[in-house]
Write a protein that holds these residues in place. Sequence first.
Motif, PDB file in Angstrom:
ATOM      1  N   THR A 174     -69.114  36.540 -64.270  1.00  0.00           N
ATOM      2  CA  THR A 174     -69.293  37.600 -65.253  1.00  0.00           C
ATOM      3  C   THR A 174     -68.419  37.333 -66.478  1.00  0.00           C
ATOM      4  OG1 THR A 174     -69.770  39.238 -63.541  1.00  0.00           O
ATOM      5  CG2 THR A 174     -69.042  40.078 -65.685  1.00  0.00           C
ATOM      6  N   VAL A 175     -69.002  37.487 -67.655  1.00  0.00           N
ATOM      7  CA  VAL A 175     -68.227  37.392 -68.894  1.00  0.00           C
ATOM      8  C   VAL A 175     -67.648  38.776 -69.183  1.00  0.00           C
ATOM      9  CG1 VAL A 175     -68.282  36.847 -71.354  1.00  0.00           C
ATOM     10  CG2 VAL A 175     -69.700  35.555 -69.749  1.00  0.00           C
ATOM     11  N   LEU A 176     -66.351  38.840 -69.398  1.00  0.00           N
ATOM     12  CA  LEU A 176     -65.670  40.123 -69.528  1.00  0.00           C
ATOM     13  C   LEU A 176     -65.808  40.682 -70.940  1.00  0.00           C
ATOM     14  CD1 LEU A 176     -62.417  39.417 -67.492  1.00  0.00           C
ATOM     15  CD2 LEU A 176     -64.577  40.415 -66.716  1.00  0.00           C
ATOM     16  N   GLY A 177     -66.605  41.724 -71.059  1.00  0.00           N
ATOM     17  CA  GLY A 177     -66.706  42.467 -72.303  1.00  0.00           C
ATOM     18  C   GLY A 177     -65.895  43.748 -72.199  1.00  0.00           C
ATOM     19  N   PRO A 178     -65.993  44.633 -73.200  1.00  0.00           N
ATOM     20  CA  PRO A 178     -65.211  45.874 -73.168  1.00  0.00           C
ATOM     21  C   PRO A 178     -65.453  46.720 -71.922  1.00  0.00           C
ATOM     22  CG  PRO A 178     -66.108  45.508 -75.355  1.00  0.00           C
ATOM     23  CD  PRO A 178     -66.721  44.463 -74.469  1.00  0.00           C
ATOM     24  N   ALA A 179     -66.711  46.861 -71.500  1.00  0.00           N
ATOM     25  CA  ALA A 179     -67.007  47.692 -70.334  1.00  0.00           C
ATOM     26  C   ALA A 179     -66.406  47.098 -69.064  1.00  0.00           C
ATOM     27  CB  ALA A 179     -68.518  47.855 -70.180  1.00  0.00           C
ATOM     28  N   GLN A 180     -66.475  45.776 -68.929  1.00  0.00           N
ATOM     29  CA  GLN A 180     -65.919  45.133 -67.733  1.00  0.00           C
ATOM     30  C   GLN A 180     -64.391  45.232 -67.716  1.00  0.00           C
ATOM     31  OE1 GLN A 180     -68.301  43.542 -69.746  1.00  0.00           O
ATOM     32  NE2 GLN A 180     -69.896  44.277 -68.362  1.00  0.00           N
ATOM     33  N   VAL A 181     -63.775  45.072 -68.887  1.00  0.00           N
ATOM     34  CA  VAL A 181     -62.325  45.246 -68.971  1.00  0.00           C
ATOM     35  C   VAL A 181     -61.948  46.672 -68.579  1.00  0.00           C
ATOM     36  CG1 VAL A 181     -60.369  45.346 -70.574  1.00  0.00           C
ATOM     37  CG2 VAL A 181     -61.958  43.424 -70.670  1.00  0.00           C
ATOM     38  N   GLY A 182     -62.744  47.653 -69.026  1.00  0.00           N
ATOM     39  CA  GLY A 182     -62.487  49.042 -68.669  1.00  0.00           C
ATOM     40  C   GLY A 182     -62.592  49.283 -67.177  1.00  0.00           C
ATOM     41  N   LEU A 183     -63.597  48.687 -66.530  1.00  0.00           N
ATOM     42  CA  LEU A 183     -63.747  48.845 -65.081  1.00  0.00           C
ATOM     43  C   LEU A 183     -62.561  48.242 -64.342  1.00  0.00           C
ATOM     44  CD1 LEU A 183     -65.238  49.539 -62.487  1.00  0.00           C
ATOM     45  CD2 LEU A 183     -66.607  47.454 -62.778  1.00  0.00           C
ATOM     46  N   LEU A 184     -62.133  47.051 -64.750  1.00  0.00           N
ATOM     47  CA  LEU A 184     -60.984  46.426 -64.096  1.00  0.00           C
ATOM     48  C   LEU A 184     -59.738  47.294 -64.233  1.00  0.00           C
ATOM     49  CD1 LEU A 184     -61.600  42.745 -65.222  1.00  0.00           C
ATOM     50  CD2 LEU A 184     -61.721  43.598 -62.882  1.00  0.00           C
ATOM     51  N   ALA A 185     -59.553  47.876 -65.413  1.00  0.00           N
ATOM     52  CA  ALA A 185     -58.408  48.761 -65.605  1.00  0.00           C
ATOM     53  C   ALA A 185     -58.527  49.998 -64.713  1.00  0.00           C
ATOM     54  CB  ALA A 185     -58.293  49.164 -67.070  1.00  0.00           C
ATOM     55  N   ALA A 186     -59.742  50.553 -64.596  1.00  0.00           N
ATOM     56  CA  ALA A 186     -59.948  51.772 -63.816  1.00  0.00           C
ATOM     57  C   ALA A 186     -59.653  51.564 -62.334  1.00  0.00           C
ATOM     58  CB  ALA A 186     -61.376  52.277 -64.002  1.00  0.00           C
ATOM     59  N   ILE A 187     -59.906  50.361 -61.826  1.00  0.00           N
ATOM     60  CA  ILE A 187     -59.639  50.109 -60.406  1.00  0.00           C
ATOM     61  C   ILE A 187     -58.245  49.529 -60.187  1.00  0.00           C
ATOM     62  CG2 ILE A 187     -62.087  49.822 -59.892  1.00  0.00           C
ATOM     63  CD1 ILE A 187     -61.652  46.812 -59.742  1.00  0.00           C
ATOM     64  N   GLY A 188     -57.438  49.493 -61.263  1.00  0.00           N
ATOM     65  CA  GLY A 188     -56.030  49.151 -61.105  1.00  0.00           C
ATOM     66  C   GLY A 188     -55.673  47.702 -61.293  1.00  0.00           C
ATOM     67  N   ARG A 189     -56.592  46.888 -61.801  1.00  0.00           N
ATOM     68  CA  ARG A 189     -56.276  45.474 -62.007  1.00  0.00           C
ATOM     69  C   ARG A 189     -55.586  45.286 -63.353  1.00  0.00           C
ATOM     70  NH1 ARG A 189     -59.084  41.688 -58.710  1.00  0.00           N
ATOM     71  NH2 ARG A 189     -57.948  40.120 -59.930  1.00  0.00           N
ATOM     72  N   GLY A 190     -54.374  44.743 -63.322  1.00  0.00           N
ATOM     73  CA  GLY A 190     -53.662  44.467 -64.559  1.00  0.00           C
ATOM     74  C   GLY A 190     -53.881  43.068 -65.074  1.00  0.00           C
ATOM     75  N   THR A 191     -54.214  42.157 -64.162  1.00  0.00           N
ATOM     76  CA  THR A 191     -54.503  40.772 -64.527  1.00  0.00           C
ATOM     77  C   THR A 191     -55.766  40.327 -63.793  1.00  0.00           C
ATOM     78  OG1 THR A 191     -53.161  39.848 -62.717  1.00  0.00           O
ATOM     79  CG2 THR A 191     -52.050  40.251 -64.838  1.00  0.00           C
ATOM     80  N   VAL A 192     -56.318  39.213 -64.230  1.00  0.00           N
ATOM     81  CA  VAL A 192     -57.529  38.697 -63.605  1.00  0.00           C
ATOM     82  C   VAL A 192     -57.569  37.186 -63.810  1.00  0.00           C
ATOM     83  CG1 VAL A 192     -58.965  39.024 -65.662  1.00  0.00           C
ATOM     84  CG2 VAL A 192     -60.020  39.107 -63.393  1.00  0.00           C
ATOM     85  N   THR A 193     -58.152  36.471 -62.861  1.00  0.00           N
ATOM     86  CA  THR A 193     -58.262  35.015 -62.943  1.00  0.00           C
ATOM     87  C   THR A 193     -59.597  34.651 -63.586  1.00  0.00           C
ATOM     88  OG1 THR A 193     -56.903  34.746 -60.971  1.00  0.00           O
ATOM     89  CG2 THR A 193     -58.206  32.852 -61.661  1.00  0.00           C
TER      90      THR A 193
END
Length: 446
Positions: A174-193
């Motif tokens: 998945t290419v991380l756009g604004p919505a995907q970044v928002g979802l990662l933040a909502a589930i508590g992910r501060g970093t991602v590989t």
Amino acid sequence: MSKTWSVDEHLEDILRSIRPLDPIELNLLDAQGCTLVDDVIVPAALPPFDNSSMDGYAVRTADVEGASEEFPAVLSVIGDIAAGSSGLPTVASGEAARIMTGAPLPPGAEAVVPVEWTDGGTGGGPADAMPAHSAAPQGATGQVRVHRPVQARQHVRAKGSDVKAGTLALKAGTVLGPAQVGLLAAIGRGTVTVRPRPRVVVLSTGSELVTPGEPLGPGQIHDANSFVLTAAARAAGAIPYRVGAVTDDADSLRATIEDQLIRADLVVTSGGVSVGAYDVVKEALSRVDTFRGGDEEDRADAVGDVVEFRRLAMQPGKPQGFGLIGPDRTPILTLPGNPVSAYVSFELFVRPALRTLMGQEPVRRRTVRARLTGDSALTSPEGKRQFLRGDYSPPGEEEDLGTVRAVGGASSHLIAALAQANALIDIPEKTGRLAPGDEVTVVPLD
């Protein structure tokens, strides 16, 4: 006579030599535009608790059954529940708690009555909104009149109604756009590989080139290629570095590229790849010892430092070059100097290379079939795959095919027509002639 390569042969050779960039761990905002390496699993339910979807009052449904403006249900207000509240009060029979959007549903409550369905605790008619707590703290006590009934769970967001714990949040690739970044933040992910965005060095060659904004002298033109290629690289998801135009001097070009390799995952040049006496890119990059650096033993062990220059069966963009240079075997694609040739070459060869570096699929743009429109027929040169600029319109609701018309002529210097195009018309070798109404293959540039 040297081999004439097809478009597909040249692209396949490029892609065979390029591997995706190594994964790195990035903070969320730094990862925007990058490609996920692994699946992301939801660690906890979202939302993590039942909460209100409205500003209003948490109630028991039996207490407001049959309520109306004429015969309102009168409930005792036992306090406020704001978003982030803890230590929730229990709502007993005949009671209500004033609750804000996003606040947790308290024990005993079964639904939320919107404030507009109540008098807001004023003793008057229907309320428009709640007064600010700081201005009217008494609103958290007293009585509220409810004018309408509610059903169980009405205006309540259930725990896990967005995503449940253990489910797949985002797939690898998945290419991380604004919505995907928002979802990662909502589930508590501060970093991602992720696989990082590739760094692309873009430069033009030609002693006649002048930076836009500067006056032209005799025989000079403004450098459009480095700007269109830099913009195209950015649009493709890369981090581009535009280098000023390099004069027609092989030593200067070699030195410039060598200086830039430290910040390049890929190098793109335009101009100097044809058969003229001043085609400096061919002169500079055909030497076996170019960019090897190091001591004599290192140079003896180095491989892949020669850029291979090819003749392709395509129009525009016949002269092309590709190789791996420098100690890190950095890919370099050398494109023709005419603006349209350079841009078409970018779309056909550079963009797929960038998507490969980012680990994105598919690497090629999608194609569609469309019906050719216009006043005259199109002709294609014998033995060449032609890419004309086109204005493509998708099909309507009840149509199978969209339409496309050619924009401008086939000449590779017509950049004004390129700016009006939103697609390429892909005409295969040996097609010869296409008439209005014929079906053609189109590459939308969206």
